[in-house]
Scaffold this motif. Structure first.
Motif, PDB file in Angstrom:
ATOM      1  N   UNK A  39      -6.472 -20.127 -19.874  1.00 35.54           N
ATOM      2  CA  UNK A  39      -6.422 -19.103 -18.883  1.00 35.54           C
ATOM      3  C   UNK A  39      -6.949 -19.641 -17.812  1.00 35.54           C
ATOM      4  N   UNK A  40      -6.364 -19.390 -16.752  1.00 28.03           N
ATOM      5  CA  UNK A  40      -6.615 -19.536 -15.292  1.00 28.03           C
ATOM      6  C   UNK A  40      -8.207 -19.373 -14.866  1.00 28.03           C
ATOM      7  N   UNK A  41      -8.857 -19.869 -14.385  1.00 27.25           N
ATOM      8  CA  UNK A  41     -10.212 -19.698 -14.084  1.00 27.25           C
ATOM      9  C   UNK A  41     -10.399 -19.096 -12.847  1.00 27.25           C
ATOM     10  N   UNK A  42      -9.467 -18.753 -11.907  1.00 35.95           N
ATOM     11  CA  UNK A  42      -9.627 -18.118 -10.791  1.00 35.95           C
ATOM     12  C   UNK A  42      -9.197 -16.718 -10.606  1.00 35.95           C
ATOM     13  N   UNK A  43      -9.660 -15.906  -9.714  1.00 38.57           N
ATOM     14  CA  UNK A  43      -9.119 -14.554  -9.596  1.00 38.57           C
ATOM     15  C   UNK A  43      -9.924 -13.610 -10.527  1.00 38.57           C
ATOM     16  N   UNK A  44      -9.821 -12.160 -10.380  1.00 40.50           N
ATOM     17  CA  UNK A  44     -10.415 -11.359 -11.114  1.00 40.50           C
ATOM     18  C   UNK A  44      -9.558 -11.324 -12.362  1.00 40.50           C
ATOM     19  N   UNK A  45      -9.909 -10.374 -13.336  1.00 40.70           N
ATOM     20  CA  UNK A  45      -9.752 -10.017 -14.771  1.00 40.70           C
ATOM     21  C   UNK A  45      -7.973  -9.954 -14.683  1.00 40.70           C
ATOM     22  N   UNK A  46      -7.666  -9.035 -13.965  1.00 38.98           N
ATOM     23  CA  UNK A  46      -6.238  -8.609 -13.924  1.00 38.98           C
ATOM     24  C   UNK A  46      -5.267  -9.812 -13.373  1.00 38.98           C
ATOM     25  N   UNK A  47      -5.912 -10.409 -12.365  1.00 34.08           N
ATOM     26  CA  UNK A  47      -4.918 -11.769 -11.993  1.00 34.08           C
ATOM     27  C   UNK A  47      -4.885 -12.879 -12.912  1.00 34.08           C
ATOM     28  N   UNK A  48      -6.119 -13.029 -13.514  1.00 32.81           N
ATOM     29  CA  UNK A  48      -5.923 -13.995 -14.639  1.00 32.81           C
ATOM     30  C   UNK A  48      -4.928 -13.830 -15.724  1.00 32.81           C
ATOM     31  N   UNK A  49      -5.029 -12.422 -16.165  1.00 33.96           N
ATOM     32  CA  UNK A  49      -4.087 -12.051 -17.154  1.00 33.96           C
ATOM     33  C   UNK A  49      -2.432 -12.250 -16.623  1.00 33.96           C
ATOM     34  N   UNK A  50      -2.447 -11.689 -15.585  1.00 35.56           N
ATOM     35  CA  UNK A  50      -1.190 -11.873 -14.802  1.00 35.56           C
ATOM     36  C   UNK A  50      -0.533 -13.516 -14.783  1.00 35.56           C
ATOM     37  N   UNK A  51      -1.235 -14.209 -14.227  1.00 35.32           N
ATOM     38  CA  UNK A  51      -1.138 -15.591 -14.013  1.00 35.32           C
ATOM     39  C   UNK A  51      -0.641 -16.286 -15.743  1.00 35.32           C
ATOM     40  N   UNK A  52      -1.844 -15.978 -16.393  1.00 33.96           N
ATOM     41  CA  UNK A  52      -1.705 -16.616 -17.604  1.00 33.96           C
ATOM     42  C   UNK A  52      -0.362 -16.026 -18.477  1.00 33.96           C
ATOM     43  N   UNK A  53       0.032 -14.659 -18.161  1.00 37.01           N
ATOM     44  CA  UNK A  53       1.472 -14.316 -18.785  1.00 37.01           C
ATOM     45  C   UNK A  53       2.524 -14.929 -18.074  1.00 37.01           C
ATOM     46  N   UNK A  54       2.316 -15.192 -16.920  1.00 38.32           N
ATOM     47  CA  UNK A  54       3.407 -15.858 -16.078  1.00 38.32           C
ATOM     48  C   UNK A  54       3.765 -17.170 -16.656  1.00 38.32           C
ATOM     49  N   UNK A  55       2.563 -17.954 -16.876  1.00 38.10           N
ATOM     50  CA  UNK A  55       2.681 -19.475 -17.488  1.00 38.10           C
ATOM     51  C   UNK A  55       3.245 -19.190 -18.786  1.00 38.10           C
TER      52      UNK A  55
END
Length: 84
Positions: A39-55
């Protein structure tokens, strides 16, 4: 569209996700395990979820490009428009 459930659980539990796929071979089936995704460690919770889902979606896309014969064209996944 990719469901964000895996990213949500990974973030909540601090877990990595190990992508694994099964492909057909002449001898039967083969399991392909990819590198773990953190899971990315930068950004707020929603941004982390978005970026990880994208990955995770990019990882699935890479598999489809590598093994196009394994994908059924009728999947609804690629016929939906993302909400973001």
């Amino acid at each position: 569209a990719t469901h964000a459930g895996a990213a949500t659980f990974a973030l909540k539990l601090g877990a990595t996700v190990v992508p694994a796929f099964i492909v057909r071979t002449a001898e039967g089936h083969k399991i392909i395990v990819k590198e773990p995704l953190a899971v990315p460690q930068t950004g707020d919770r929603e941004e982390k979820i978005y970026q990880f889902t994208k990955l995770m979606t990019q990882t699935i896309e890479e598999f489809i490009v590598e093994y196009p014969e394994e994908w059924k064209k009728k999947k609804k996944r690629w016929n939906t428009k993302p909400g973001r």
